[in-house]
Design a protein around this motif. Sequence first.
Motif, PDB file in Angstrom:
ATOM      1  N   ASP A  11       0.800  -1.229   0.000  1.00 42.14           N
ATOM      2  CA  ASP A  11       0.000   0.000   0.000  1.00 42.14           C
ATOM      3  C   ASP A  11       0.828   1.271   0.000  1.00 42.14           C
ATOM      4  O   ASP A  11       0.304   2.354   0.219  1.00 42.14           O
ATOM      5  CB  ASP A  11      -0.987   0.033   1.174  1.00 42.14           C
ATOM      6  N   LYS A  12       2.129   1.156  -0.221  1.00 43.10           N
ATOM      7  CA  LYS A  12       3.022   2.314  -0.305  1.00 43.10           C
ATOM      8  C   LYS A  12       3.830   2.189  -1.588  1.00 43.10           C
ATOM      9  O   LYS A  12       3.944   1.108  -2.161  1.00 43.10           O
ATOM     10  CB  LYS A  12       3.986   2.363   0.893  1.00 43.10           C
ATOM     11  N   TRP A  16      10.387   0.916  -7.694  1.00 42.26           N
ATOM     12  CA  TRP A  16      10.054   1.286  -9.082  1.00 42.26           C
ATOM     13  C   TRP A  16       9.232   2.571  -9.084  1.00 42.26           C
ATOM     14  O   TRP A  16       9.490   3.472  -9.888  1.00 42.26           O
ATOM     15  CB  TRP A  16       9.253   0.174  -9.765  1.00 42.26           C
ATOM     16  N   CYS A  17       8.238   2.650  -8.185  1.00 38.34           N
ATOM     17  CA  CYS A  17       7.381   3.838  -8.121  1.00 38.34           C
ATOM     18  C   CYS A  17       8.186   5.089  -7.762  1.00 38.34           C
ATOM     19  O   CYS A  17       7.922   6.170  -8.271  1.00 38.34           O
ATOM     20  CB  CYS A  17       6.277   3.648  -7.084  1.00 38.34           C
ATOM     21  N   PHE A  18       9.147   4.952  -6.853  1.00 39.25           N
ATOM     22  CA  PHE A  18       9.980   6.081  -6.463  1.00 39.25           C
ATOM     23  C   PHE A  18      10.942   6.482  -7.572  1.00 39.25           C
ATOM     24  O   PHE A  18      11.600   7.506  -7.497  1.00 39.25           O
ATOM     25  CB  PHE A  18      10.780   5.754  -5.201  1.00 39.25           C
ATOM     26  N   GLY A  19      11.058   5.660  -8.629  1.00 41.61           N
ATOM     27  CA  GLY A  19      11.968   5.964  -9.726  1.00 41.61           C
ATOM     28  C   GLY A  19      13.405   5.567  -9.438  1.00 41.61           C
ATOM     29  O   GLY A  19      14.306   5.882 -10.218  1.00 41.61           O
ATOM     30  N   PHE A  20      13.622   4.851  -8.326  1.00 36.27           N
ATOM     31  CA  PHE A  20      14.973   4.418  -7.981  1.00 36.27           C
ATOM     32  C   PHE A  20      15.418   3.277  -8.888  1.00 36.27           C
ATOM     33  O   PHE A  20      16.558   3.241  -9.340  1.00 36.27           O
ATOM     34  CB  PHE A  20      15.038   3.993  -6.515  1.00 36.27           C
ATOM     35  N   ILE A  21      14.507   2.346  -9.160  1.00 29.68           N
ATOM     36  CA  ILE A  21      14.806   1.240 -10.068  1.00 29.68           C
ATOM     37  C   ILE A  21      14.155   1.544 -11.411  1.00 29.68           C
ATOM     38  O   ILE A  21      12.962   1.825 -11.482  1.00 29.68           O
ATOM     39  CB  ILE A  21      14.274  -0.105  -9.533  1.00 29.68           C
ATOM     40  N   ASP A  69       2.021   6.825  11.098  1.00 33.84           N
ATOM     41  CA  ASP A  69       1.260   7.107   9.880  1.00 33.84           C
ATOM     42  C   ASP A  69       1.965   8.099   8.951  1.00 33.84           C
ATOM     43  O   ASP A  69       1.605   8.225   7.794  1.00 33.84           O
ATOM     44  CB  ASP A  69      -0.131   7.622  10.231  1.00 33.84           C
ATOM     45  N   ARG A  70       2.984   8.783   9.444  1.00 34.16           N
ATOM     46  CA  ARG A  70       3.714   9.755   8.628  1.00 34.16           C
ATOM     47  C   ARG A  70       5.190   9.380   8.476  1.00 34.16           C
ATOM     48  O   ARG A  70       6.027  10.232   8.208  1.00 34.16           O
ATOM     49  CB  ARG A  70       3.589  11.147   9.258  1.00 34.16           C
ATOM     50  N   GLN A  71       5.511   8.118   8.639  1.00 34.41           N
ATOM     51  CA  GLN A  71       6.893   7.637   8.542  1.00 34.41           C
ATOM     52  C   GLN A  71       7.462   7.924   7.157  1.00 34.41           C
ATOM     53  O   GLN A  71       6.835   7.604   6.153  1.00 34.41           O
ATOM     54  CB  GLN A  71       6.950   6.132   8.801  1.00 34.41           C
ATOM     55  N   ILE A  72       8.637   8.545   7.106  1.00 32.25           N
ATOM     56  CA  ILE A  72       9.337   8.764   5.839  1.00 32.25           C
ATOM     57  C   ILE A  72       9.880   7.413   5.366  1.00 32.25           C
ATOM     58  O   ILE A  72      10.474   6.671   6.141  1.00 32.25           O
ATOM     59  CB  ILE A  72      10.500   9.767   6.010  1.00 32.25           C
ATOM     60  N   LEU A  73       9.675   7.094   4.094  1.00 31.99           N
ATOM     61  CA  LEU A  73      10.095   5.807   3.548  1.00 31.99           C
ATOM     62  C   LEU A  73      11.275   5.915   2.587  1.00 31.99           C
ATOM     63  O   LEU A  73      11.784   4.898   2.139  1.00 31.99           O
ATOM     64  CB  LEU A  73       8.927   5.152   2.813  1.00 31.99           C
ATOM     65  N   TYR A  74      11.693   7.122   2.253  1.00 27.60           N
ATOM     66  CA  TYR A  74      12.758   7.300   1.264  1.00 27.60           C
ATOM     67  C   TYR A  74      13.656   8.455   1.711  1.00 27.60           C
ATOM     68  O   TYR A  74      13.241   9.609   1.723  1.00 27.60           O
ATOM     69  CB  TYR A  74      12.128   7.599  -0.088  1.00 27.60           C
ATOM     70  N   TYR A  75      14.875   8.116   2.108  1.00 32.61           N
ATOM     71  CA  TYR A  75      15.856   9.102   2.546  1.00 32.61           C
ATOM     72  C   TYR A  75      17.010   9.158   1.565  1.00 32.61           C
ATOM     73  O   TYR A  75      17.350   8.153   0.944  1.00 32.61           O
ATOM     74  CB  TYR A  75      16.433   8.714   3.908  1.00 32.61           C
ATOM     75  N   GLU A  91       7.509  13.254  -1.360  1.00 30.65           N
ATOM     76  CA  GLU A  91       6.093  13.614  -1.244  1.00 30.65           C
ATOM     77  C   GLU A  91       5.349  13.401  -2.560  1.00 30.65           C
ATOM     78  O   GLU A  91       4.213  12.940  -2.572  1.00 30.65           O
ATOM     79  CB  GLU A  91       5.934  15.064  -0.776  1.00 30.65           C
ATOM     80  N   MET A  92       5.982  13.722  -3.674  1.00 29.64           N
ATOM     81  CA  MET A  92       5.350  13.571  -4.987  1.00 29.64           C
ATOM     82  C   MET A  92       4.969  12.109  -5.242  1.00 29.64           C
ATOM     83  O   MET A  92       3.891  11.812  -5.722  1.00 29.64           O
ATOM     84  CB  MET A  92       6.300  14.068  -6.075  1.00 29.64           C
ATOM     85  N   HIS A  93       5.846  11.179  -4.894  1.00 25.75           N
ATOM     86  CA  HIS A  93       5.594   9.771  -5.170  1.00 25.75           C
ATOM     87  C   HIS A  93       4.637   9.130  -4.163  1.00 25.75           C
ATOM     88  O   HIS A  93       3.977   8.147  -4.477  1.00 25.75           O
ATOM     89  CB  HIS A  93       6.915   8.991  -5.204  1.00 25.75           C
ATOM     90  N   MET A  94       4.554   9.680  -2.959  1.00 23.38           N
ATOM     91  CA  MET A  94       3.666   9.101  -1.944  1.00 23.38           C
ATOM     92  C   MET A  94       2.200   9.217  -2.335  1.00 23.38           C
ATOM     93  O   MET A  94       1.373   8.447  -1.886  1.00 23.38           O
ATOM     94  CB  MET A  94       3.895   9.758  -0.579  1.00 23.38           C
ATOM     95  N   ALA A  95       1.858  10.159  -3.179  1.00 26.90           N
ATOM     96  CA  ALA A  95       0.470  10.359  -3.583  1.00 26.90           C
ATOM     97  C   ALA A  95       0.024   9.344  -4.630  1.00 26.90           C
ATOM     98  O   ALA A  95      -1.165   9.219  -4.899  1.00 26.90           O
ATOM     99  CB  ALA A  95       0.293  11.777  -4.117  1.00 26.90           C
ATOM    100  N   LYS A  96       0.956   8.598  -5.192  1.00 26.11           N
ATOM    101  CA  LYS A  96       0.632   7.647  -6.248  1.00 26.11           C
ATOM    102  C   LYS A  96       0.378   6.258  -5.688  1.00 26.11           C
ATOM    103  O   LYS A  96       0.989   5.851  -4.711  1.00 26.11           O
ATOM    104  CB  LYS A  96       1.780   7.599  -7.265  1.00 26.11           C
ATOM    105  N   GLU A  97      -0.502   5.529  -6.340  1.00 25.26           N
ATOM    106  CA  GLU A  97      -0.773   4.145  -5.938  1.00 25.26           C
ATOM    107  C   GLU A  97       0.214   3.219  -6.634  1.00 25.26           C
ATOM    108  O   GLU A  97       0.497   3.357  -7.829  1.00 25.26           O
ATOM    109  CB  GLU A  97      -2.204   3.778  -6.352  1.00 25.26           C
TER     110      GLU A  97
END
Length: 103
Positions: A11-12, A16-21, A69-75, A91-97
């Motif tokens: 659910d996060k 791939w979604c973050f554009g890292f891979i 509920d607000r844990q940062i997942l990408y540092y 923040e931009m990527h967190m809004a995407k499913e």
Amino acid sequence: MRGQVIASLPDKPCMWCFGFITTEQLDKEAAAYNQAGNRPQVIWPNGILSSTAVHIAMNFLTNWTGRFDRQILYYEYDGNKGTIRPHVHYEMHMAKECPHHNY
């Protein structure tokens, strides 16, 4: 010297979604495999990154920050500046499913 920590959870967004891979990045890594060059990774920046990953895991397990509920997942880590902070695009990527997790 740079690095990153990414937590991939259902659910996060995933890596791939973050554009890292990306396919291009995987091809580049495969072509350079086993070629650390004159600046191979060293223990102290890896220690900083792994400790940050433990921080994320412990917060998910215990909610010790009170911000589960607000844990940062990408540092992102900048070893030259001595900083670690949420990735600039987080923040931009967190809004995407995420379409990549199979349930």
